[in-house]
Design a protein around this motif. Structure first.
Motif, PDB file in Angstrom:
ATOM      1  N   GLN A  48       0.905  -1.168  -0.017  1.00 55.81           N
ATOM      2  CA  GLN A  48       0.045   0.031  -0.105  1.00 55.81           C
ATOM      3  C   GLN A  48       0.909   1.173  -0.036  1.00 55.81           C
ATOM      4  O   GLN A  48       0.417   2.285  -0.211  1.00 55.81           O
ATOM      5  CB  GLN A  48      -0.827  -0.147   1.168  1.00 55.81           C
ATOM      6  N   SER A  49       2.091   1.101   0.495  1.00 51.09           N
ATOM      7  CA  SER A  49       2.986   2.288   0.410  1.00 51.09           C
ATOM      8  C   SER A  49       3.593   2.592  -0.934  1.00 51.09           C
ATOM      9  O   SER A  49       4.114   3.646  -1.191  1.00 51.09           O
ATOM     10  CB  SER A  49       4.040   2.200   1.585  1.00 51.09           C
ATOM     11  N   ILE A  50       3.542   1.740  -1.604  1.00 51.01           N
ATOM     12  CA  ILE A  50       4.005   1.763  -3.026  1.00 51.01           C
ATOM     13  C   ILE A  50       3.419   2.527  -4.018  1.00 51.01           C
ATOM     14  O   ILE A  50       2.190   2.329  -4.082  1.00 51.01           O
ATOM     15  CB  ILE A  50       4.373   0.531  -3.549  1.00 51.01           C
ATOM     16  N   SER A  51       3.697   3.752  -4.463  1.00 53.19           N
ATOM     17  CA  SER A  51       2.667   4.721  -4.981  1.00 53.19           C
ATOM     18  C   SER A  51       2.351   4.087  -6.480  1.00 53.19           C
ATOM     19  O   SER A  51       1.133   4.367  -6.837  1.00 53.19           O
ATOM     20  CB  SER A  51       3.381   6.133  -5.214  1.00 53.19           C
ATOM     21  N   THR A  52       3.232   3.513  -7.133  1.00 53.03           N
ATOM     22  CA  THR A  52       2.660   2.873  -8.464  1.00 53.03           C
ATOM     23  C   THR A  52       3.097   1.367  -8.381  1.00 53.03           C
ATOM     24  O   THR A  52       4.133   0.762  -8.761  1.00 53.03           O
ATOM     25  CB  THR A  52       3.720   3.432  -9.534  1.00 53.03           C
ATOM     26  N   PHE A  53       1.879   0.702  -7.861  1.00 56.94           N
ATOM     27  CA  PHE A  53       2.208  -0.790  -8.016  1.00 56.94           C
ATOM     28  C   PHE A  53       1.452  -1.364  -9.309  1.00 56.94           C
ATOM     29  O   PHE A  53       0.430  -0.553  -9.879  1.00 56.94           O
ATOM     30  CB  PHE A  53       1.312  -1.384  -6.643  1.00 56.94           C
ATOM     31  N   ASP A  54       1.764  -2.361  -9.553  1.00 55.49           N
ATOM     32  CA  ASP A  54       1.391  -3.031 -10.814  1.00 55.49           C
ATOM     33  C   ASP A  54       0.427  -4.356 -10.290  1.00 55.49           C
ATOM     34  O   ASP A  54       0.846  -5.038  -9.200  1.00 55.49           O
ATOM     35  CB  ASP A  54       2.467  -3.693 -11.639  1.00 55.49           C
ATOM     36  N   ALA A  55      -0.772  -4.531 -10.866  1.00 56.19           N
ATOM     37  CA  ALA A  55      -1.627  -5.605 -10.514  1.00 56.19           C
ATOM     38  C   ALA A  55      -0.887  -6.871 -10.664  1.00 56.19           C
ATOM     39  O   ALA A  55      -1.234  -7.828  -9.948  1.00 56.19           O
ATOM     40  CB  ALA A  55      -2.754  -5.457 -11.455  1.00 56.19           C
ATOM     41  N   GLU A  56       0.276  -7.219 -11.510  1.00 51.08           N
ATOM     42  CA  GLU A  56       1.022  -8.295 -11.706  1.00 51.08           C
ATOM     43  C   GLU A  56       1.786  -8.683 -10.350  1.00 51.08           C
ATOM     44  O   GLU A  56       1.861  -9.833 -10.097  1.00 51.08           O
ATOM     45  CB  GLU A  56       2.105  -8.048 -12.629  1.00 51.08           C
ATOM     46  N   VAL A  57       2.026  -7.764  -9.401  1.00 52.26           N
ATOM     47  CA  VAL A  57       2.540  -8.027  -8.167  1.00 52.26           C
ATOM     48  C   VAL A  57       1.411  -8.690  -7.276  1.00 52.26           C
ATOM     49  O   VAL A  57       2.010  -9.631  -6.810  1.00 52.26           O
ATOM     50  CB  VAL A  57       2.895  -6.615  -7.277  1.00 52.26           C
ATOM     51  N   TYR A  58       0.407  -8.423  -7.269  1.00 45.27           N
ATOM     52  CA  TYR A  58      -0.650  -8.976  -6.484  1.00 45.27           C
ATOM     53  C   TYR A  58      -0.675 -10.535  -7.056  1.00 45.27           C
ATOM     54  O   TYR A  58      -0.879 -11.605  -6.207  1.00 45.27           O
ATOM     55  CB  TYR A  58      -2.012  -8.399  -6.457  1.00 45.27           C
ATOM     56  N   GLU A  59      -0.945 -10.621  -8.625  1.00 42.48           N
ATOM     57  CA  GLU A  59      -1.066 -11.817  -8.905  1.00 42.48           C
ATOM     58  C   GLU A  59       0.290 -12.961  -8.599  1.00 42.48           C
ATOM     59  O   GLU A  59       0.208 -13.949  -8.339  1.00 42.48           O
ATOM     60  CB  GLU A  59      -1.202 -11.829 -10.514  1.00 42.48           C
ATOM     61  N   GLU A  60       1.456 -12.265  -8.720  1.00 39.87           N
ATOM     62  CA  GLU A  60       2.597 -12.987  -8.450  1.00 39.87           C
ATOM     63  C   GLU A  60       2.712 -13.637  -7.195  1.00 39.87           C
ATOM     64  O   GLU A  60       2.748 -14.682  -6.831  1.00 39.87           O
ATOM     65  CB  GLU A  60       3.849 -12.132  -8.805  1.00 39.87           C
ATOM     66  N   LEU A  61       2.092 -12.750  -5.957  1.00 41.49           N
ATOM     67  CA  LEU A  61       1.965 -13.161  -4.677  1.00 41.49           C
ATOM     68  C   LEU A  61       1.031 -14.305  -4.226  1.00 41.49           C
ATOM     69  O   LEU A  61       1.251 -15.086  -3.740  1.00 41.49           O
ATOM     70  CB  LEU A  61       1.783 -11.834  -3.668  1.00 41.49           C
ATOM     71  N   GLN A  62      -0.127 -14.167  -5.111  1.00 42.90           N
ATOM     72  CA  GLN A  62      -1.091 -15.169  -5.141  1.00 42.90           C
ATOM     73  C   GLN A  62      -0.443 -16.462  -5.484  1.00 42.90           C
ATOM     74  O   GLN A  62      -0.923 -17.508  -5.194  1.00 42.90           O
ATOM     75  CB  GLN A  62      -2.488 -14.879  -5.930  1.00 42.90           C
ATOM     76  N   VAL A  63       0.166 -16.441  -6.984  1.00 40.86           N
ATOM     77  CA  VAL A  63       0.712 -17.485  -7.336  1.00 40.86           C
ATOM     78  C   VAL A  63       1.554 -18.492  -6.296  1.00 40.86           C
ATOM     79  O   VAL A  63       1.606 -19.286  -5.901  1.00 40.86           O
ATOM     80  CB  VAL A  63       1.365 -17.360  -8.682  1.00 40.86           C
ATOM     81  N   GLU A  64       2.694 -17.619  -5.759  1.00 37.84           N
ATOM     82  CA  GLU A  64       3.557 -17.971  -4.837  1.00 37.84           C
ATOM     83  C   GLU A  64       2.768 -18.457  -3.545  1.00 37.84           C
ATOM     84  O   GLU A  64       3.062 -19.715  -3.196  1.00 37.84           O
ATOM     85  CB  GLU A  64       4.425 -16.786  -4.414  1.00 37.84           C
ATOM     86  N   ALA A  65       1.776 -18.031  -3.269  1.00 35.88           N
ATOM     87  CA  ALA A  65       1.149 -18.504  -1.958  1.00 35.88           C
ATOM     88  C   ALA A  65       0.277 -19.886  -2.236  1.00 35.88           C
ATOM     89  O   ALA A  65       0.105 -20.812  -1.441  1.00 35.88           O
ATOM     90  CB  ALA A  65      -0.019 -17.212  -1.717  1.00 35.88           C
ATOM     91  N   ASN A  66      -0.420 -19.977  -3.473  1.00 35.95           N
ATOM     92  CA  ASN A  66      -0.887 -20.975  -3.821  1.00 35.95           C
ATOM     93  C   ASN A  66       0.065 -22.107  -3.904  1.00 35.95           C
ATOM     94  O   ASN A  66      -0.248 -23.466  -3.551  1.00 35.95           O
ATOM     95  CB  ASN A  66      -1.605 -20.813  -5.273  1.00 35.95           C
ATOM     96  N   ASP A  67       1.390 -22.149  -4.567  1.00 34.44           N
ATOM     97  CA  ASP A  67       2.311 -23.096  -4.513  1.00 34.44           C
ATOM     98  C   ASP A  67       2.525 -23.558  -3.211  1.00 34.44           C
ATOM     99  O   ASP A  67       2.980 -24.827  -2.922  1.00 34.44           O
ATOM    100  CB  ASP A  67       3.519 -22.595  -5.232  1.00 34.44           C
ATOM    101  N   LEU A  68       2.925 -22.487  -2.282  1.00 35.86           N
ATOM    102  CA  LEU A  68       3.223 -22.840  -0.956  1.00 35.86           C
ATOM    103  C   LEU A  68       2.212 -23.544  -0.078  1.00 35.86           C
ATOM    104  O   LEU A  68       2.512 -24.652   0.391  1.00 35.86           O
ATOM    105  CB  LEU A  68       3.510 -21.275  -0.084  1.00 35.86           C
ATOM    106  N   MET A  69       1.099 -23.217  -0.498  1.00 33.48           N
ATOM    107  CA  MET A  69       0.019 -23.985   0.218  1.00 33.48           C
ATOM    108  C   MET A  69      -0.343 -25.239  -0.299  1.00 33.48           C
ATOM    109  O   MET A  69      -0.724 -26.177   0.581  1.00 33.48           O
ATOM    110  CB  MET A  69      -1.293 -22.892   0.427  1.00 33.48           C
ATOM    111  N   ALA A  70      -0.266 -25.583  -1.579  1.00 36.02           N
ATOM    112  CA  ALA A  70      -0.366 -26.817  -2.162  1.00 36.02           C
ATOM    113  C   ALA A  70       0.708 -27.650  -1.727  1.00 36.02           C
ATOM    114  O   ALA A  70       0.428 -28.961  -1.343  1.00 36.02           O
ATOM    115  CB  ALA A  70      -0.167 -26.673  -3.634  1.00 36.02           C
ATOM    116  N   GLU A  71       2.003 -27.140  -1.196  1.00 30.96           N
ATOM    117  CA  GLU A  71       2.938 -27.997  -0.816  1.00 30.96           C
ATOM    118  C   GLU A  71       2.650 -28.491   0.813  1.00 30.96           C
ATOM    119  O   GLU A  71       2.898 -29.635   1.151  1.00 30.96           O
ATOM    120  CB  GLU A  71       4.415 -27.209  -0.847  1.00 30.96           C
ATOM    121  N   TYR A  72       1.990 -27.530   1.371  1.00 31.21           N
ATOM    122  CA  TYR A  72       1.969 -27.820   3.009  1.00 31.21           C
ATOM    123  C   TYR A  72       0.531 -28.801   2.856  1.00 31.21           C
ATOM    124  O   TYR A  72       0.464 -29.700   3.615  1.00 31.21           O
ATOM    125  CB  TYR A  72       1.360 -26.505   3.605  1.00 31.21           C
ATOM    126  N   GLU A  73      -0.184 -28.562   1.898  1.00 29.24           N
ATOM    127  CA  GLU A  73      -1.546 -29.414   1.982  1.00 29.24           C
ATOM    128  C   GLU A  73      -1.046 -30.843   1.689  1.00 29.24           C
ATOM    129  O   GLU A  73      -1.563 -31.837   2.244  1.00 29.24           O
ATOM    130  CB  GLU A  73      -2.538 -28.948   0.793  1.00 29.24           C
TER     131      GLU A  73
END
Length: 150
Positions: A48-73
């Motif tokens: 939120q503190s980044i003045s110019t953020f790209d939607a791709e940042v959120y998408e990349e974080l979501q993909v990383e989270a999905n991968d991490l959680m798939a491994e834990y599951e």
């Protein structure tokens, strides 16, 4: 009378301490024949503190989270658990892990890894486990890395 937990939530972020909490969470769920809720919060406060953020940042974080959680599951299933819920949220980890997710999922025990922050860092950013301890209404187990020196 022995306490029996029915829905155990473990908060994970990929760190060593979170992994230790996950292992204890799996063992606790097996012993209690409980549901295991594996929770991960993508911390959007820094973004939120980044003045110019790209939607791709959120998408990349979501993909990383999905991968991490798939491994834990997968690890939880390999250990013998069958009742597993994976939760991925975006926002403030402290409030989401202390109240929002536990209330929504009807959790009765939370496991988190110790932050490992020193006293000065805790003054600046605060400890998530300390916040959860002060604000949750369910039992909390903070898992420490016994090999870590202070």
């Amino acid at each position: 009378m022995a306490q029996r937990y029915e829905n155990i939530m473990v908060a994970v972020d990929g760190s060593k301490e979170a992994d230790l909490a996950f292992i204890k969470g799996v063992h606790s769920a097996l012993r209690n024949q409980a549901k295991l809720t594996i929770a991960h919060v993508i911390d959007t406060r820094a973004l939120q503190s980044i003045s110019t953020f790209d939607a791709e940042v959120y998408e990349e974080l979501q993909v990383e989270a999905n991968d991490l959680m798939a491994e834990y599951e997968k690890r939880a299933k390999d250990a013998g658990l069958t009742d597993i819920k994976v939760v991925i949220e975006m926002g403030n980890p402290k409030t989401l892990l202390a109240k929002t997710i536990p209330d929504k999922e009807k959790v009765d025990l939370i496991l988190v890894g110790a932050t490992g922050l020193n006293a000065f860092e805790r003054l600046l950013v605060g400890s998530s486990s300390e916040y959860i301890l002060r604000h949750t209404s369910v039992d909390l187990l903070v898992v420490r890395d016994k090999d870590k020196t202070l």
